[in-house]
Design a protein around this motif. Structure first.
Motif, PDB file in Angstrom:
ATOM      1  N   ASN A  51      -8.514  36.478  22.806  1.00  0.00           N
ATOM      2  CA  ASN A  51      -9.047  35.295  22.127  1.00  0.00           C
ATOM      3  C   ASN A  51     -10.473  35.593  21.670  1.00  0.00           C
ATOM      4  OD1 ASN A  51     -10.907  34.735  24.260  1.00  0.00           O
ATOM      5  ND2 ASN A  51      -9.353  33.555  25.345  1.00  0.00           N
ATOM      6  N   GLU A  52     -11.098  34.630  21.013  1.00  0.00           N
ATOM      7  CA  GLU A  52     -12.403  34.863  20.407  1.00  0.00           C
ATOM      8  C   GLU A  52     -13.502  35.003  21.446  1.00  0.00           C
ATOM      9  OE1 GLU A  52     -10.264  32.453  19.594  1.00  0.00           O
ATOM     10  OE2 GLU A  52      -9.822  32.617  17.444  1.00  0.00           O
ATOM     11  N   LYS A  53     -13.355  34.305  22.570  1.00  0.00           N
ATOM     12  CA  LYS A  53     -14.369  34.399  23.616  1.00  0.00           C
ATOM     13  C   LYS A  53     -14.408  35.830  24.142  1.00  0.00           C
ATOM     14  CE  LYS A  53     -15.567  32.148  28.046  1.00  0.00           C
ATOM     15  NZ  LYS A  53     -15.721  33.295  28.930  1.00  0.00           N
ATOM     16  N   HIS A 342      13.005  32.343  14.166  1.00  0.00           N
ATOM     17  CA  HIS A 342      13.251  32.197  15.602  1.00  0.00           C
ATOM     18  C   HIS A 342      13.166  30.756  16.063  1.00  0.00           C
ATOM     19  CE1 HIS A 342      11.215  31.452  19.436  1.00  0.00           C
ATOM     20  NE2 HIS A 342      11.764  32.533  19.944  1.00  0.00           N
ATOM     21  N   HIS A 343      12.181  30.008  15.503  1.00  0.00           N
ATOM     22  CA  HIS A 343      11.848  28.693  16.059  1.00  0.00           C
ATOM     23  C   HIS A 343      12.830  27.573  15.710  1.00  0.00           C
ATOM     24  CE1 HIS A 343       8.218  30.835  16.833  1.00  0.00           C
ATOM     25  NE2 HIS A 343       7.645  30.641  15.662  1.00  0.00           N
ATOM     26  N   ARG A 344      13.593  27.764  14.625  1.00  0.00           N
ATOM     27  CA  ARG A 344      14.356  26.645  14.071  1.00  0.00           C
ATOM     28  C   ARG A 344      15.357  26.048  15.072  1.00  0.00           C
ATOM     29  NH1 ARG A 344      15.244  28.562   9.519  1.00  0.00           N
ATOM     30  NH2 ARG A 344      13.866  27.159   8.391  1.00  0.00           N
ATOM     31  N   GLY A 408       3.550  29.480  21.235  1.00  0.00           N
ATOM     32  CA  GLY A 408       3.923  30.808  20.749  1.00  0.00           C
ATOM     33  C   GLY A 408       3.413  31.910  21.661  1.00  0.00           C
ATOM     34  N   ASP A 409       3.937  33.102  21.493  1.00  0.00           N
ATOM     35  CA  ASP A 409       3.536  34.209  22.372  1.00  0.00           C
ATOM     36  C   ASP A 409       2.047  34.509  22.246  1.00  0.00           C
ATOM     37  OD1 ASP A 409       4.376  34.972  19.794  1.00  0.00           O
ATOM     38  OD2 ASP A 409       4.925  36.992  20.372  1.00  0.00           O
ATOM     39  N   SER A 410       1.549  34.614  21.027  1.00  0.00           N
ATOM     40  CA  SER A 410       0.137  34.944  20.854  1.00  0.00           C
ATOM     41  C   SER A 410      -0.750  33.813  21.372  1.00  0.00           C
ATOM     42  CB  SER A 410      -0.153  35.189  19.370  1.00  0.00           C
ATOM     43  OG  SER A 410      -1.467  35.625  19.194  1.00  0.00           O
ATOM     44  N   THR A 411      -0.339  32.589  21.093  1.00  0.00           N
ATOM     45  CA  THR A 411      -1.128  31.428  21.523  1.00  0.00           C
ATOM     46  C   THR A 411      -1.131  31.312  23.043  1.00  0.00           C
ATOM     47  OG1 THR A 411      -0.575  30.356  19.446  1.00  0.00           O
ATOM     48  CG2 THR A 411      -1.404  28.938  21.178  1.00  0.00           C
ATOM     49  N   PHE A 412      -0.022  31.690  23.653  1.00  0.00           N
ATOM     50  CA  PHE A 412       0.024  31.659  25.119  1.00  0.00           C
ATOM     51  C   PHE A 412      -1.038  32.584  25.713  1.00  0.00           C
ATOM     52  CE2 PHE A 412       1.383  33.292  29.226  1.00  0.00           C
ATOM     53  CZ  PHE A 412       1.524  32.099  29.927  1.00  0.00           C
ATOM     54  N   THR A 440       2.313  37.710  16.158  1.00  0.00           N
ATOM     55  CA  THR A 440       1.467  36.590  15.781  1.00  0.00           C
ATOM     56  C   THR A 440       1.817  36.328  14.322  1.00  0.00           C
ATOM     57  OG1 THR A 440      -0.172  37.631  17.202  1.00  0.00           O
ATOM     58  CG2 THR A 440      -0.944  35.798  15.824  1.00  0.00           C
ATOM     59  N   ALA A 441       2.831  35.502  14.097  1.00  0.00           N
ATOM     60  CA  ALA A 441       3.425  35.440  12.760  1.00  0.00           C
ATOM     61  C   ALA A 441       2.562  34.705  11.746  1.00  0.00           C
ATOM     62  CB  ALA A 441       4.804  34.783  12.841  1.00  0.00           C
ATOM     63  N   MET A 442       2.017  33.583  12.174  1.00  0.00           N
ATOM     64  CA  MET A 442       1.400  32.705  11.200  1.00  0.00           C
ATOM     65  C   MET A 442       0.279  33.357  10.414  1.00  0.00           C
ATOM     66  SD  MET A 442      -0.051  28.967  11.735  1.00  0.00           S
ATOM     67  CE  MET A 442      -1.643  28.881  11.036  1.00  0.00           C
TER      68      MET A 442
END
Ligand SMILES: Cc1ncc(C[n+]2csc(CCOP(=O)(O)OP(=O)(O)O)c2C)c(N)n1
Lengths: 578, 189
Positions: A51-53, A342-344, A408-412, A440-442
């Motif tokens: 993450n950014e921190k 994947h999410h649908r 999501g995986d990256s957000t987790f 990290t798809a988005m």
């Protein structure tokens, strides 16, 4: 040699030419391509941080240890990194530490429009604002020097129109920046009050020196032409304004914090009417007015959204160009979950089960919109887990059986993991679903701690959600294939019913990812089996549409994931049919 | 020259703008272009601005000033038609892609778009670019097929277009794209 470069690419090139050897970042539109481009330089040790921190902390350490370092993020990322940012301001740096932050006026891909220049004032940190790709490169190099000369981190503020615009850039050689000595200096870098109080004074003195520097820095440019109109501006707003005012005088602020007060006073006094044209907040304007000067700014210009030549023309001159118009409202076309996503299927099931879904940020946020509409809330990255636990705290264990967190995986890895530990430690029951599409798809498919690869494409440890869950004490950890929607339904039902925390991991690589086995075998409607019941439209696949009597599948969009075949009660959708 | 590329995310507007950028750079002109990356690429409406001249200031084209609107999808061309200068050229693919709101029946795809657009003060040139791309061997080359139509409608030499395409398009897709370009260039529309 001149090269047509994105602003982000030019930021990366600037770091390269300045001799930087370390770069860290967490992706975020519009900043992402900075790091994707930095990673191409062999000489620069680059990482996608969790993450950014952490990105900034690694950056601070690397600067103190002697390496010129670039840290990049989007505007909201700086909120996550705000603690190290505010805390490193007093101690300062050793080798240059440059933080590139990309704002997103008009919220093209963001939850808010915050103006990063406030962080400069807040943290007493100088802010540079390049106006195009060439300046992105030049200003990053200047920022490294400024950082070392004034012993301070430096923010380079860009925005969507600079990050994602291409312009010609003159390339130069990389300088040979020698690693500085490791700066072992507890009297500077231990921010315990005894030290920090002294550094507080140093920070104030530094700001005074920066103000003097601003007065005759080449970063700020005065261009006198006719003096009936003067424009004070910065960043891309400078170029927009140039389109509108061909013979006005300009004061272009490349160093936008701290401001050159004398230079501005002089400019305002020389021009008859002065407009302050700044994107987003009236930060220059308020400071300038506080000095007793008369200027026009947000009185006429909007605070909301990005500027462009037409907006400036209309606000200041009161006219618009003649334009063609159709008197018709067009159907909107926002982004949607891709065919094969994947999410649908997961969201289809969550909606079917009528669960309260505490959502998070990523492609999967699109599951909140019609026809899926399977998400109640989404506040900031990582918040889904804590918020779902908040639902449970407020409304009790029975409500926890009717709600889930999805992330999501990256957000987790970014900030969801803390929430999960909190949930276990404080004995919650909430079910957490990690939507693991292995990327990290988005933001365009960046690697993360569970993809098994690093930013340079090399192999990396693949950190396991399952083992993590078990190790913090979650007994019920289940992994399922996201395309098997009957299985998804069964397991979600089981796990929400239990009175203990559960972790469900739904897996299927993003179809757009280069490592996904692209199916690319479009489906078709078999003969006249389609009855036109429209059930398959419930999954909101952009490849399926209704013709009036039956559905049809768009062969240019369909990838053949077969989620729709699971929906069809008449066996009408087949591979290779037609 | 100011060109707006209107498209649906995923149709290849980025590649098209890169080719235009290279074309202008090869001519020794100043170039700026503004692109859409991120969320809007997921099937959303996408607008790309491409500007080249002796000197370019803003990366954004002002409404009412584009010389050409190149629409990879017709509804998107109509959506951004206000960017075209009166009397300008709208070069549009005839392909229609339904947005989600149309798929689920909340909104309708506007009927007779072409006729409506033709009423305006502009020159409209339509082409089945998807058909040409299929003929060339890859549906994804519709963007470059339409660029062939654009090329025919400018003063710029065909050779210069081909050079730019060869310099930008990855090796393995070059043949298909050049065929698509030629089909667009030679099409009788
Ligand atoms: C603090 C912060 N940093 C970065 C972003 C940009 N961003 C939003 S979601 C996201 C990651 C999405 O990846 P993932 O969770 O794996 O979901 P996917 O898009 O793959 O479905 C990023 C980088 C943001 N909104 N906020």
């Amino acid at each position: 040699m001149r090269k047509l470069m994105l602003g982000n690419e030019a930021i990366a090139r600037g770091a390269y030419e300045a001799g930087a050897t370390v770069a860290t970042a967490y992706p975020g539109t519009p900043s992402t391509e900075i790091t994707e481009n930095v990673a191409r330089y062999e000489e620069i040790d680059t990482e996608w941080s969790v993450n950014e921190k952490v990105a900034l902390e690694v950056g601070i350490g690397s600067s103190i240890a002697g390496a010129r370092t670039l840290v990049s993020m989007k505007h909201v990322g700086l909120n996550v990194a705000a603690d190290p940012l505010m805390s490193v301001s007093y101690p300062g740096v050793n080798a240059g530490l440059v933080i590139a932050v990309a704002d997103d006026p008009s919220q093209h891909s963001s939850q808010n429009e915050q103006d990063t220049r406030y962080y400069g004032r807040f943290g007493k940190i100088p802010v540079l604002e390049p106006a195009d790709s060439q300046e992105c490169k030049d200003f990053v190099k200047k920022a490294f020097k400024l950082s070392e000369d004034f012993d301070t981190p430096v923010i380079v503020r860009i925005n969507t129109r600079i990050s994602h615009s291409r312009g010609l850039v003159e390339l130069e050689d990389r300088i040979d920046f020698e690693l500085k000595e490791y700066d072992q200096n507890p009297n500077k870098y231990i921010v315990a009050p005894a030290v920090a109080k002294k550094r507080r004074v140093v920070a104030e003195e530094r700001l005074a020196k920066l103000k003097e520097f601003a007065e005759d820095s080449e970063l700020n440019q005065v261009e006198y032409d006719k003096k009936d109109v003067g424009i004070i501006t910065s960043g891309v707003a400078y170029h927009h304004s140039k389109e509108v005012f061909e013979d006005a005088s300009f004061l272009k602020l490349g160093l936008s914090y701290p401001l050159p007060q004398k230079m501005i006073e002089d400019f305002v006094n020389q021009c008859e009417t002065v407009y302050v044209i700044e994107e987003l907040e009236p930060i220059f304007e308020e400071q300038i007015k506080s000095w007793g000067l008369e200027v026009i700014g947000k009185d006429v210009l909007p605070t909301i959204g990005e500027l462009n030549p037409a907006i400036i023309r209309e606000a200041v001159l009161g006219n618009t160009k003649e334009k063609l118009e159709l008197e018709q409202e067009f159907p909107i076309r926002p982004a949607v979950l891709c065919p094969g996503c994947h999410h649908r299927g997961v969201f289809y099931i969550l909606k079917k089960l009528k669960l309260h879904v505490s959502g998070d940020i990523g492609c999967y946020t699109l599951g909140a919109f019609p026809p899926l509409q399977a998400m109640d809330t989404c506040i900031c990255m990582g918040a889904s887990v804590g918020m779902a636990f908040g639902f449970e705290k407020a409304r009790g264990k029975e409500f926890a059986k009717k709600s889930v967190a999805v992330i999501g995986d990256s957000t987790f890895w970014h900030t969801g993991v803390n929430g999960l530990i909190d949930l276990v430690y404080n004995q919650g029951n909430t079910t957490v679903i990690i939507l693991d599409n292995s990327t990290t798809a988005m933001t365009g498919h960046q690697e993360n701690p569970s993809t098994g690869y690093n930013v340079k494409g090399g192999k990396a440890p693949n950190i396991s959600f399952e083992k993590l869950g078990k190790s913090i004490g979650i007994e019920r950890v289940r992994t399922i294939d996201a395309y098997e929607i009957d299985e998804v339904e069964r397991i979600v039902k089981e796990e929400t019913a239990t009175e203990e925390p559960s972790l469900i991991i739904t897996k299927k690589p993003c179809v757009l990812h280069k490592r996904a086995d692209v199916i690319n075998d479009p489906l078709n409607i078999e003969g006249d089996l389609c009855t036109g019941c429209k059930k398959c439209l419930d999954i909101g696949c952009p490849a399926i549409s209704f013709t009036g009597e039956t559905v049809k599948i768009n062969e240019t969009l369909c990838v053949g994931c077969e989620l729709c075949t699971e929906m069809c009660n008449f066996d009408a959708i087949k591979k290779g049919a037609n | 020259m100011d060109i707006i590329i209107a498209a649906v995310g995923g149709q290849g507007a980025l590649l098209a703008s890169k080719v235009l950028g290279r074309l202008a750079q090869n001519k020794g002109l100043d170039v700026k272009m503004s692109e859409v990356h991120g969320m809007a690429q997921r099937g959303g409406s996408v607008i790309t601005h491409v500007r080249f001249a002796e000197e370019v200031n803003s990366p954004l084209i002002e409404e009412g000033s584009a010389d050409v609107v190149l629409a990879l999808e017709m509804l998107e061309g109509a959506r951004y038609i206000s960017y075209l200068k009166p009397g300008g050229k709208l070069i549009t693919n005839t392909q229609k892609i339904d947005p989600m709101s149309v798929i689920i029946g909340q909104q309708e795809y506007p009927a007779e778009l072409k006729e409506q657009l033709s009423q305006l003060d502009l020159e409209i040139i339509t082409e089945d670019a998807l058909g040409l791309a299929k003929e060339a061997g890859n549906m994804k080359a519709a963007n470059i097929a339409l660029m062939g139509v654009l090329a025919k409608n400018t003063e710029i030499e065909k050779e210069e277009w081909l050079t730019a395409i060869k310099e930008i398009v990855p090796e393995k897709f070059q043949e298909v794209n050049i065929t698509a370009f030629e089909l667009g260039f030679n099409s009788e529309v």
